[in-house]
Design a protein around this motif. Structure first.
Motif, short mmCIF file in Angstrom:
data_model
loop_
_atom_site.label_atom_id
_atom_site.label_comp_id
_atom_site.label_asym_id
_atom_site.label_seq_id
_atom_site.Cartn_x
_atom_site.Cartn_y
_atom_site.Cartn_z
N VAL A 180 1.72 -13.52 -7.28
CA VAL A 180 0.61 -12.59 -7.53
C VAL A 180 0.89 -11.32 -6.72
N TYR A 181 0.83 -10.17 -7.38
CA TYR A 181 1.14 -8.89 -6.75
C TYR A 181 -0.12 -8.01 -6.73
N ALA A 182 -0.37 -7.40 -5.59
CA ALA A 182 -1.48 -6.45 -5.44
C ALA A 182 -0.90 -5.14 -4.91
N LEU A 183 -1.20 -4.05 -5.58
CA LEU A 183 -0.67 -2.74 -5.18
C LEU A 183 -1.81 -1.74 -5.09
N TRP A 184 -1.94 -1.14 -3.90
CA TRP A 184 -2.86 -0.01 -3.73
C TRP A 184 -2.00 1.24 -3.69
N GLN A 185 -2.23 2.16 -4.63
CA GLN A 185 -1.43 3.38 -4.72
C GLN A 185 -2.37 4.57 -4.78
N GLY A 186 -2.39 5.35 -3.70
CA GLY A 186 -3.31 6.48 -3.63
C GLY A 186 -4.74 5.99 -3.52
N ASN A 187 -5.52 6.17 -4.57
CA ASN A 187 -6.88 5.63 -4.61
C ASN A 187 -7.06 4.65 -5.76
N GLY A 243 -9.41 -9.20 -9.02
CA GLY A 243 -9.14 -7.81 -8.64
C GLY A 243 -10.34 -6.92 -8.89
N GLN A 244 -10.99 -7.09 -10.04
CA GLN A 244 -12.16 -6.29 -10.37
C GLN A 244 -13.29 -6.53 -9.35
N ALA A 245 -13.51 -7.82 -9.02
CA ALA A 245 -14.58 -8.14 -8.08
C ALA A 245 -14.32 -7.54 -6.70
N ALA A 246 -13.07 -7.62 -6.24
CA ALA A 246 -12.73 -7.09 -4.93
C ALA A 246 -12.89 -5.57 -4.90
N PHE A 247 -12.43 -4.91 -5.96
CA PHE A 247 -12.51 -3.45 -6.00
C PHE A 247 -13.96 -2.98 -6.07
N ASP A 248 -14.75 -3.65 -6.89
CA ASP A 248 -16.15 -3.25 -7.03
C ASP A 248 -16.94 -3.47 -5.74
N SER A 249 -16.55 -4.49 -4.96
CA SER A 249 -17.29 -4.80 -3.73
C SER A 249 -16.95 -3.88 -2.57
N HIS A 250 -15.80 -3.19 -2.63
CA HIS A 250 -15.35 -2.38 -1.49
C HIS A 250 -14.77 -1.06 -2.00
N ARG A 251 -15.58 -0.28 -2.65
CA ARG A 251 -15.12 0.96 -3.26
C ARG A 251 -14.41 1.86 -2.25
N VAL A 292 0.87 -1.18 0.00
CA VAL A 292 0.00 0.00 0.00
C VAL A 292 0.90 1.23 0.00
N LEU A 293 0.82 2.03 -1.05
CA LEU A 293 1.69 3.19 -1.21
C LEU A 293 0.84 4.43 -1.46
N PRO A 294 1.37 5.61 -1.17
CA PRO A 294 0.65 6.85 -1.49
C PRO A 294 0.69 7.12 -2.99
N ALA A 295 -0.19 7.98 -3.45
CA ALA A 295 -0.22 8.34 -4.86
C ALA A 295 1.11 9.01 -5.23
N ASP A 301 -12.38 1.23 0.06
CA ASP A 301 -12.01 0.59 1.33
C ASP A 301 -10.79 -0.29 1.08
N ILE A 302 -9.63 0.18 1.50
CA ILE A 302 -8.40 -0.54 1.22
C ILE A 302 -8.41 -1.91 1.88
N ASN A 303 -8.71 -1.94 3.18
CA ASN A 303 -8.69 -3.21 3.90
C ASN A 303 -9.71 -4.19 3.31
N GLY A 304 -10.90 -3.72 3.02
CA GLY A 304 -11.93 -4.60 2.46
C GLY A 304 -11.52 -5.13 1.11
N THR A 305 -10.96 -4.26 0.25
CA THR A 305 -10.55 -4.69 -1.08
C THR A 305 -9.43 -5.71 -1.02
N LEU A 306 -8.38 -5.42 -0.24
CA LEU A 306 -7.23 -6.32 -0.18
C LEU A 306 -7.60 -7.65 0.47
N THR A 307 -8.39 -7.60 1.54
CA THR A 307 -8.79 -8.84 2.21
C THR A 307 -9.65 -9.70 1.30
#
Length: 454
Positions: free
Chosen positions: A108-115, A135-143, A83-86, A145-151
């Motif tokens: 498998v790599y997941a990166l949250w950067q900014g929003n 990734g699409q399903a996780a992002f759409d389900s937890h707009r 998880v990194l800033p923008a 919400d970093i923790n919700g999306t990554l989990t």
């Protein structure tokens, strides 16, 4: 005056101590938690920890990162999360590629950067289509919400990742403590089981190759008959160099197909045969256009219903029996049949249940279809075959359509890796695919590292 002197004497040592303390604080090394950026993320991911930049702890706490780390370790899968800033200096597609290069672990790599949220996977760990969908399903389900999306992403994608966490043997603790005496006694039994499994696999491959040989020989014969019927002489007055080149390429493709089929030893070898036939038929289509003075045809996949019909001329809507409609490439004759409500001329093959369309004849036809259609986009075959028996072969990421003769992801040097192996920066970016998801939730193109499916 005495009052001033007393204040000077009291304040003087205090000021000196304060200055000394400030100097020591300046000279002291910054705490590890202040480290940020790709280098800090690299160090954390190599140790199997989820990394969260200090600037992002207000949105994703260290406690949440630790909980996610525990979840990933419990799965024993090469899933790496940061998880990194923008950053305007390092865009998303470059950041996640640089992260893969620095960490050097197949996974498998997941990166949250900014929003923004991005996922990528080495093909040896998970197909690009699969990781993109999770990734699409996780992002759409937890707009947002970093923790919700990554989990969500780790919980659903993690169990499907191939291989084990870097440095993990892949064996359970119970297996490690089994007495050596029992292992020695079981050794002979394991050897016999492995040998029998290999023998059965060889027998199955031989049976599948024999099944394919009949169909491919029909394809080769049909192409040879097309060449025999061709009214073209390279030495004719009207023939030019371009026409002769098309004709020569068609002949070479025919010879390559025959020679490759004669040398085939595994079902996978058939893919190169149908690739040659597809290329040869396109050369004939180009030759016909040159001779008739028509515009040269675009390189399109063969007719879906029967590749012997030659290159397709358009896409038409069609649905298999009991299946959902989809757009398929068709030749001119089949396009006319569909337009008038008639059934297309479907290629059938012999099976234990009688003649069946090739897409319902079993997984043995995977390499046959991969050679015809696999070179026209990695996402083509799964979309064409969804809901059919052959479609299950490609549901894991178009395995037969990938380059090379095996089912694993390819890397420079022809080596075979699986999730958790260490390659350092020596990896093919075309085999590292996934998707980007922006703050608005729209699916991003994902970038293109060297023209691959990314």
């Amino acid at each position: 005056m005495r009052i001033v002197l007393r204040r000077f004497r009291v304040a003087g040592p205090a000021a000196f101590l304060a200055a000394l303390l400030g100097l020591l604080l300046l000279l002291a090394p910054a705490p590890a938690s202040a480290a940020s950026g790709l280098d800090a993320a690299t160090a954390a991911l190599k140790q199997g920890r989820v990394y969260v930049d200090p600037a992002m702890t207000g949105q994703f706490s260290q406690a949440q990162a630790d909980a996610l780390t525990s979840k990933i370790k419990g799965m024993d899968k090469p899933v790496l999360v940061a998880v990194l800033p923008a950053s305007s200096a390092v865009p998303m597609d470059s950041a996640i590629r640089d992260l893969r290069t620095k960490v050097g672990i197949v996974g498998v790599y997941a990166l949250w950067q900014g929003n923004q949220f991005a996922v990528r996977a080495d093909s040896a760990a998970m197909s690009a289509n699969t990781v993109r969908n999770y990734g699409q399903a996780a992002f759409d389900s937890h707009r947002g919400d970093i923790n919700g999306t990554l989990t969500d992403f780790v919980s659903n994608a993690g169990p499907k990742v191939k291989g084990h966490a870097a440095g993990s043997s892949g064996f359970s603790a119970a297996a490690i403590v089994i007495p050596l005496v029992i292992l020695a006694l079981l050794g002979v039994g394991v050897f016999l089981l492995v040998r029998r499994a290999r023998r059965r696999r060889a027998e199955r491959q031989a049976a599948e190759l024999a099944q394919l040989r009949t169909v491919v020989d029909e394809d080769i014969t049909a192409f040879g008959e097309e060449l025999d019927r061709l009214d073209f002489s390279p030495g004719a007055p009207g023939a030019d160099d371009a026409q002769r080149a098309d004709y020569t390429h068609a002949l070479d493709s025919y010879e390559t197909a025959k020679r490759t089929m004669d040398a085939a030893r595994r079902p996978e070898d058939v893919k190169a045969v149908t690739e040659a036939l597809e290329a040869g038929r396109f050369s004939l289509a180009t030759l016909a256009a040159r001779r008739e003075g028509r515009p040269l045809p675009d390189r399109r996949p063969p007719c879906f219903f029967d590749p012997r019909h030659g290159p397709s001329v358009q896409d038409s809507d069609w649905a298999p029996a009991g299946g959902a409609p989809r757009s398929v490439p068709v030749c001119a004759a089949d396009a006319q049949r569909l337009a008038t409500g008639l059934d297309p001329a479907i290629r059938t093959v012999d099976t234990d249940q009688g003649p069946q369309p090739y897409w319902n004849a079993g997984p043995a036809y995977g390499p046959w279809a991969g050679g015809y259609f696999g070179g026209h986009g990695s996402g083509l075959l799964p979309g064409l075959l969804v809901g059919t028996m052959l479609g299950s072969v490609f549901s894991g990421g178009d395995a037969w359509a990938s380059s090379g003769s095996g089912h694993h992801g390819g890397y420079d040097g022809g080596q075979s890796y699986e999730g958790g192996d260490f390659t350092g920066g020596d990896f093919d970016a075309r085999d590292f695919g996934g998707g980007d998801f922006g703050g608005g939730g729209d699916f991003g193109g994902g970038g293109d590292f060297g023209g691959g499916d990314f």
